[in-house]
Design an enzyme around this catalytic site. Sequence first.
Site, PDB file in Angstrom:
ATOM      1  N   SER A  97      37.705  77.017  -0.967  1.00 33.99           N
ATOM      2  CA  SER A  97      38.186  78.067  -1.639  1.00 33.99           C
ATOM      3  C   SER A  97      38.411  79.420  -0.717  1.00 33.99           C
ATOM      4  O   SER A  97      39.346  80.299  -1.080  1.00 33.99           O
ATOM      5  CB  SER A  97      37.435  78.611  -2.855  1.00 33.99           C
ATOM      6  OG  SER A  97      36.236  79.201  -2.130  1.00 33.99           O
ATOM      7  N   THR A 130      33.194  73.224  -2.646  1.00 28.95           N
ATOM      8  CA  THR A 130      31.809  72.443  -2.563  1.00 28.95           C
ATOM      9  C   THR A 130      31.612  71.497  -3.592  1.00 28.95           C
ATOM     10  O   THR A 130      30.941  70.402  -3.385  1.00 28.95           O
ATOM     11  CB  THR A 130      30.604  73.425  -2.546  1.00 28.95           C
ATOM     12  OG1 THR A 130      30.833  74.394  -1.359  1.00 28.95           O
ATOM     13  CG2 THR A 130      29.264  72.887  -2.399  1.00 28.95           C
ATOM     14  N   THR A 167      33.068  78.230  -4.604  1.00 27.61           N
ATOM     15  CA  THR A 167      32.335  79.531  -5.009  1.00 27.61           C
ATOM     16  C   THR A 167      32.893  80.893  -4.258  1.00 27.61           C
ATOM     17  O   THR A 167      32.809  81.898  -4.726  1.00 27.61           O
ATOM     18  CB  THR A 167      31.138  79.402  -5.240  1.00 27.61           C
ATOM     19  OG1 THR A 167      30.478  79.088  -3.696  1.00 27.61           O
ATOM     20  CG2 THR A 167      30.479  78.325  -6.082  1.00 27.61           C
TER      21      THR A 167
END
Length: 329
Positions: free
Chosen positions: A59, A12, A92
């Site tokens: 991720s 992000t 994250t």
Amino acid sequence: MKKIALFSMGGTISAKGKNRLDLKDYTSGKITGEELLDSLPEINQIAEVHPVQIDNISSTNLKEAHWLILQREVNRYLNELDFDGAVITQGTSTLEETAYYLHLTLATDKPVVLVGAQRPSSALSTDAPLNFLNAVRVATHEQSKGRGVLVVANDQISCARDVTKVNTYRVETFQSGELGHLGWVNPNGTVEFYREPTRKHTVHSIFTQLEMNQLPRIAIVYSYAGADGDLIDYISSTDSYDGLVIAGVGAGRFSRVEERAIRHAIEKGLHVVRSSRGGQGSVVDIAAYEGLRTIAGDNLTPQKARILLMLALCMTEDYMEIQRYFYEY
């Protein structure tokens, strides 16, 4: 001025949305590490930062191969090229897993900081710039040395072993449960630490000796009311897994049907770790499972127990030795 290596992997913090109100449908990988760095000239007052682009993806798509590359490159920049620290940007969703893997395998006591964002750089009230700036501040701070791999977000500094993502969208997502944060970055830019990790990591870790091209394959199985053990049976029947982690109910417990499947998996040579889906508290040996030869996962989350089991199996297949690792790391 200290030299910091910036390793960028996407997420992000690298994303752009359709407009400034897009907080959920944005696309990762639209901003490189160099572009992120150029957008924050204030960082030039803190450190000399050298960008290294590893990847630029969500991720959710990171694999163990990325960890192996990061381990090699971070070691090279800090130990051979004599950089003073490293900052790693990524999404994250799996940031805590990357952080813990590096926490166990990096052969350096220099600061290594992972950072991400909950809101894309294109959004109103994005947390990306300040998170990134604070990560560089922490990476240049003298007291960051020797504390293992750190995670910085929302002004808070966390230990890679303890921290986990607990919220889908809120900026305070990274928490360390009962143990709490290591410190924080103040509004005036000062870095304050209040505690330090006590479990083995980085230069004190036996896993820094490993030279790996791939890691053992470990599955995670989530327990629940009515779980029948079919997934465990499937995993043990494929002969392609080396172990599994049970995200057990309560104190790492499971049903009698699951116990039968676990016993069969262990007989087939798989190593099984008991952890808890609860997120806090320790999983210890209990009389009910005496003789089952499962490994007690202590207070590691299932995803981090998986990482430690991967590394442990690169060293030994001795059940008691692996259990010792879970009490030390």
